[in-house]
Design a protein around this motif. Structure first.
Motif, mmCIF file in Angstrom:
data_model
loop_
_atom_site.group_PDB
_atom_site.id
_atom_site.type_symbol
_atom_site.label_atom_id
_atom_site.label_comp_id
_atom_site.label_asym_id
_atom_site.label_seq_id
_atom_site.Cartn_x
_atom_site.Cartn_y
_atom_site.Cartn_z
ATOM 1 N N SER B 136 43.779 -5.512 -4.947
ATOM 2 C CA SER B 136 44.792 -5.734 -5.993
ATOM 3 C C SER B 136 44.923 -7.221 -6.304
ATOM 4 C CB SER B 136 46.145 -5.181 -5.538
ATOM 5 O OG SER B 136 46.026 -3.814 -5.247
ATOM 6 N N ILE B 137 44.808 -8.059 -5.273
ATOM 7 C CA ILE B 137 44.863 -9.511 -5.497
ATOM 8 C C ILE B 137 43.606 -9.951 -6.233
ATOM 9 C CG2 ILE B 137 44.934 -11.764 -4.367
ATOM 10 C CD1 ILE B 137 46.493 -10.303 -2.063
ATOM 11 N N GLY B 138 42.467 -9.419 -5.789
ATOM 12 C CA GLY B 138 41.195 -9.786 -6.425
ATOM 13 C C GLY B 138 41.178 -9.462 -7.906
ATOM 14 N N ILE B 139 41.844 -8.397 -8.297
ATOM 15 C CA ILE B 139 41.794 -7.947 -9.690
ATOM 16 C C ILE B 139 42.516 -8.909 -10.630
ATOM 17 C CG2 ILE B 139 43.816 -6.463 -10.054
ATOM 18 C CD1 ILE B 139 40.177 -5.441 -10.620
ATOM 19 N N ILE B 140 43.212 -9.897 -10.074
ATOM 20 C CA ILE B 140 43.748 -10.974 -10.921
ATOM 21 C C ILE B 140 42.579 -11.613 -11.661
ATOM 22 C CG2 ILE B 140 44.913 -13.226 -10.967
ATOM 23 C CD1 ILE B 140 46.448 -12.342 -8.461
ATOM 24 N N ALA B 142 40.256 -10.271 -13.045
ATOM 25 C CA ALA B 142 39.880 -9.563 -14.270
ATOM 26 C C ALA B 142 40.398 -10.332 -15.490
ATOM 27 C CB ALA B 142 40.435 -8.143 -14.260
ATOM 28 N N ALA B 143 41.339 -11.250 -15.247
ATOM 29 C CA ALA B 143 41.921 -12.066 -16.326
ATOM 30 C C ALA B 143 42.422 -11.160 -17.454
ATOM 31 C CB ALA B 143 40.910 -13.083 -16.870
ATOM 32 N N ASP B 144 42.937 -10.018 -17.031
ATOM 33 C CA ASP B 144 43.370 -9.019 -18.000
ATOM 34 C C ASP B 144 44.632 -8.390 -17.431
ATOM 35 O OD1 ASP B 144 42.434 -5.717 -18.782
ATOM 36 O OD2 ASP B 144 43.099 -7.234 -20.219
ATOM 37 N N GLY B 145 45.764 -8.669 -18.094
ATOM 38 C CA GLY B 145 47.036 -8.208 -17.565
ATOM 39 C C GLY B 145 47.098 -6.713 -17.305
ATOM 40 N N PRO B 146 46.784 -5.889 -18.307
ATOM 41 C CA PRO B 146 46.887 -4.440 -18.104
ATOM 42 C C PRO B 146 46.024 -3.926 -16.956
ATOM 43 C CG PRO B 146 46.766 -4.922 -20.443
ATOM 44 C CD PRO B 146 46.527 -6.211 -19.738
ATOM 45 N N THR B 147 44.812 -4.457 -16.817
ATOM 46 C CA THR B 147 43.944 -4.004 -15.718
ATOM 47 C C THR B 147 44.549 -4.385 -14.377
ATOM 48 O OG1 THR B 147 42.018 -4.310 -17.131
ATOM 49 C CG2 THR B 147 41.586 -4.075 -14.789
ATOM 50 N N SER B 148 45.057 -5.618 -14.292
ATOM 51 C CA SER B 148 45.683 -6.066 -13.038
ATOM 52 C C SER B 148 46.872 -5.174 -12.701
ATOM 53 C CB SER B 148 46.172 -7.524 -13.167
ATOM 54 O OG SER B 148 45.115 -8.377 -13.507
ATOM 55 N N ILE B 149 47.692 -4.872 -13.695
ATOM 56 C CA ILE B 149 48.874 -4.045 -13.453
ATOM 57 C C ILE B 149 48.457 -2.634 -13.054
ATOM 58 C CG2 ILE B 149 50.858 -2.943 -14.591
ATOM 59 C CD1 ILE B 149 51.074 -5.548 -16.276
ATOM 60 N N PHE B 150 47.437 -2.108 -13.719
ATOM 61 C CA PHE B 150 46.990 -0.734 -13.442
ATOM 62 C C PHE B 150 46.509 -0.601 -12.004
ATOM 63 C CE2 PHE B 150 45.915 3.328 -15.231
ATOM 64 C CZ PHE B 150 44.897 3.802 -14.435
ATOM 65 N N VAL B 151 45.654 -1.536 -11.578
ATOM 66 C CA VAL B 151 45.093 -1.452 -10.226
ATOM 67 C C VAL B 151 46.174 -1.724 -9.179
ATOM 68 C CG1 VAL B 151 43.423 -2.493 -8.627
ATOM 69 C CG2 VAL B 151 42.759 -2.047 -10.984
ATOM 70 N N LEU B 159 53.199 -5.585 -4.283
ATOM 71 C CA LEU B 159 52.699 -6.895 -4.725
ATOM 72 C C LEU B 159 52.571 -6.967 -6.249
ATOM 73 C CD1 LEU B 159 49.830 -7.481 -2.103
ATOM 74 C CD2 LEU B 159 52.208 -8.212 -1.975
ATOM 75 N N LEU B 160 53.072 -5.940 -6.924
ATOM 76 C CA LEU B 160 52.892 -5.858 -8.380
ATOM 77 C C LEU B 160 53.455 -7.082 -9.089
ATOM 78 C CD1 LEU B 160 51.976 -4.178 -10.796
ATOM 79 C CD2 LEU B 160 54.139 -2.977 -10.721
ATOM 80 N N ALA B 161 54.640 -7.511 -8.675
ATOM 81 C CA ALA B 161 55.286 -8.632 -9.365
ATOM 82 C C ALA B 161 54.511 -9.941 -9.229
ATOM 83 C CB ALA B 161 56.729 -8.795 -8.884
ATOM 84 N N PRO B 162 54.210 -10.399 -7.999
ATOM 85 C CA PRO B 162 53.458 -11.658 -7.914
ATOM 86 C C PRO B 162 52.075 -11.566 -8.552
ATOM 87 C CG PRO B 162 53.731 -10.677 -5.720
ATOM 88 C CD PRO B 162 54.577 -9.906 -6.656
ATOM 89 N N ILE B 163 51.430 -10.409 -8.458
ATOM 90 C CA ILE B 163 50.107 -10.263 -9.072
ATOM 91 C C ILE B 163 50.217 -10.384 -10.590
ATOM 92 C CG2 ILE B 163 48.295 -8.550 -9.579
ATOM 93 C CD1 ILE B 163 48.544 -7.683 -6.607
ATOM 94 N N SER B 164 51.219 -9.738 -11.168
ATOM 95 C CA SER B 164 51.403 -9.806 -12.628
ATOM 96 C C SER B 164 51.733 -11.222 -13.066
ATOM 97 C CB SER B 164 52.536 -8.884 -13.073
ATOM 98 O OG SER B 164 52.296 -7.583 -12.635
ATOM 99 N N THR B 266 60.466 -4.312 -16.363
ATOM 100 C CA THR B 266 60.363 -3.415 -15.204
ATOM 101 C C THR B 266 59.629 -4.099 -14.059
ATOM 102 O OG1 THR B 266 60.261 -1.595 -16.783
ATOM 103 C CG2 THR B 266 59.738 -1.071 -14.516
ATOM 104 N N ILE B 267 58.573 -4.810 -14.367
ATOM 105 C CA ILE B 267 57.871 -5.557 -13.321
ATOM 106 C C ILE B 267 58.800 -6.630 -12.751
ATOM 107 C CG2 ILE B 267 56.013 -7.220 -12.889
ATOM 108 C CD1 ILE B 267 54.322 -5.626 -14.890
ATOM 109 N N GLY B 268 59.511 -7.288 -13.630
ATOM 110 C CA GLY B 268 60.457 -8.316 -13.176
ATOM 111 C C GLY B 268 61.499 -7.752 -12.226
ATOM 112 N N SER B 269 61.870 -6.500 -12.445
ATOM 113 C CA SER B 269 62.899 -5.887 -11.594
ATOM 114 C C SER B 269 62.417 -5.661 -10.173
ATOM 115 C CB SER B 269 63.376 -4.566 -12.197
ATOM 116 O OG SER B 269 62.405 -3.557 -12.010
#
Lengths: 44, 373
Positions: B136-140, B142-151, B159-164, B266-269
């Motif tokens: 999930s960290i590695g997928i950062i 991808a330089a693609d927000g939706p892909t990072s959030i999806f994975v 870890l969704l918030a810091p990754i996003s 929602t991610i911020g929450s």
């Protein structure tokens, strides 16, 4: 604190991951070439 | 007793909450003042502030999974991967694949520039993260927000918030991150390489068949990619069909805006003090930078290796444009090329590589999902 226990697994994922990504995109490359050959642009 | 109730909120306030208010404020500042990905960073920042307002007895917090609005949204739209999936439809409707269809060889750079994902996965493993969190960290990368959030929503919800935050922040910082890496890996002569551009016309039939073919091919090879690739290509097909202008515009505007609005807050929450203020978050922010650096390096080095075998040399900077940060990376590369030689135009090639990176990042994300599911 470095943890080397999962590194072999990580290297395997790296190899498979990059290999599969490249393979799929190379297939897309040939697919695009075939599509461009089969359906050339026609001036209207 | 009345005074007691009024003071409960203040008494429940912790230093962690205050620090998170400041962090939320910083994200909002970056969004408004510096215009760093404001569509995501502002809602994430405000969501962080909301979720850190102290929870008192008998009053469920806004992020409470059963009774809080944002908690219910998180449970029903993020954990189910619904919102990230919807955003792929919107993104697909926005992408014009024509530059890539004109220069399909740019796909190789779109693949090479995903190296940062796997290198960062390795780095995260080295630092003791379990495999799925490392992915999930590695997928950062991808330089693609939706892909990072999806994975991340599949493998590491905690870890969704810091990754996003890392993914979107570094995407905004591409003009700062890429140039020094490119300069370190290339010579002046290499940066001055000119590339021929031959105008190739692409028929409407190709533009329609491309998303369908990609979906079927990717789906057969990696069935788990159907959600990511399929919805992206569905959005693109709506765009390219030419008969669904209203749906295309809705996907590009209303759907994109609505999903982004809800996704961000929602991610911020999820950015509670307990979840965010720890060493893991700092490491994720640091490794996000590693991901982007090695994405850039992967693309550049691949181009240099290719140049050993081809007659018509590639400008190695175009390899760096294989990162998915569209269109920023292409503009950065063109600017660098013109700095070396004002008459060198490699924008079309860079845009082609950049669009290829968008496909590459989604395929790489699908591959990670397939390998670890």
């Amino acid at each position: 604190m470095m943890d080397f226990t999962l590194i072999p697994e990580g290297l395997r994922i790296m190899a498979y991951g990059m290999g599969t990504t490249f393979t799929i995109l190379i297939l897309f490359y040939f697919m695009i070439k075939v599509l461009l050959r089969l359906f050339p642009h026609r001036e209207q | 007793m009345f005074m007691e109730k009024l003071l409960m909120g203040i008494q429940s306030l912790t230093w962690g909450n205050v620090i998170m208010f400041l962090i939320g404020g910083v994200l909002i500042y970056l969004a408004i003042q510096r215009e760093y990905e404001p569509m995501l960073l502002l809602p994430i920042g405000f969501g962080a502030i909301l979720t850190n307002i102290p929870v008192i007895a008998e009053v469920p917090g806004i992020a409470d999974p059963e009774h809080g609005v944002l908690g219910i949204l998180f449970r029903t739209t993020i954990l189910t991967e619904l919102l990230p999936a919807f955003i792929f439809i919107a993104v697909g409707a926005m992408i014009d694949f024509t530059p890539l269809l004109k220069m399909p060889s740019m796909l190789f750079f779109g693949a090479a520039a995903q190296f940062g994902i796997f290198f960062t996965l390795l780095t995260a493993l080295l630092f003791g993260f379990p495999l799925k969190e490392a992915a999930s960290i590695g997928i950062i990368g991808a330089a693609d927000g939706p892909t990072s959030i999806f994975v991340a929503s599949k493998f590491a919800q905690n870890l969704l918030a810091p990754i996003s935050v890392a993914a979107y922040s570094y995407m905004a910082l591409v003009p700062v991150i890429q140039p020094p890496v490119i300069r370190a890996l290339t010579t002046k002569e290499e940066r001055r390489i000119r590339m021929d551009y031959r105008e190739v016309k692409v028929s409407k039939m190709v533009r329609i068949l491309f998303p369908i073919s990609v979906t079927v091919l990717a789906g057969i090879i990696a069935p788990i990619s159907v959600t990511l690739v399929g919805l992206l290509m569905f959005g693109n097909l709506i765009r390219e069909s030419g008969v669904l202008e209203r749906l295309s515009q809705t996907a590009q505007n209303e759907l994109a805006n609505l999903v982004t609005l809800l996704l961000g807050i929602t991610i911020g929450s999820t950015m509670t003090a307990e979840a965010f203020l720890n060493w893991k978050t700092l490491m994720i922010i640091g490794m996000g930078l590693v991901a982007f650096v090695f994405d850039t390096a992967g693309g550049v080095i691949f181009a240099k290796i290719l140049n050993l075998f081809v007659k018509e040399k590639y400008n190695p900077m175009v390899g760096a444009a294989g990162i998915s940060a569209f269109p920023m990376s292409a503009r950065v590369i063109q600017k660098m090329a013109q700095k070396e030689d004002p008459s060198n135009f490699i924008l079309m090639q860079a845009v082609g590589a950049n669009v290829a990176g968008q496909i590459g990042s989604i395929i790489a994300g699908s591959v990670v999902l397939a390998l670890l599911s």
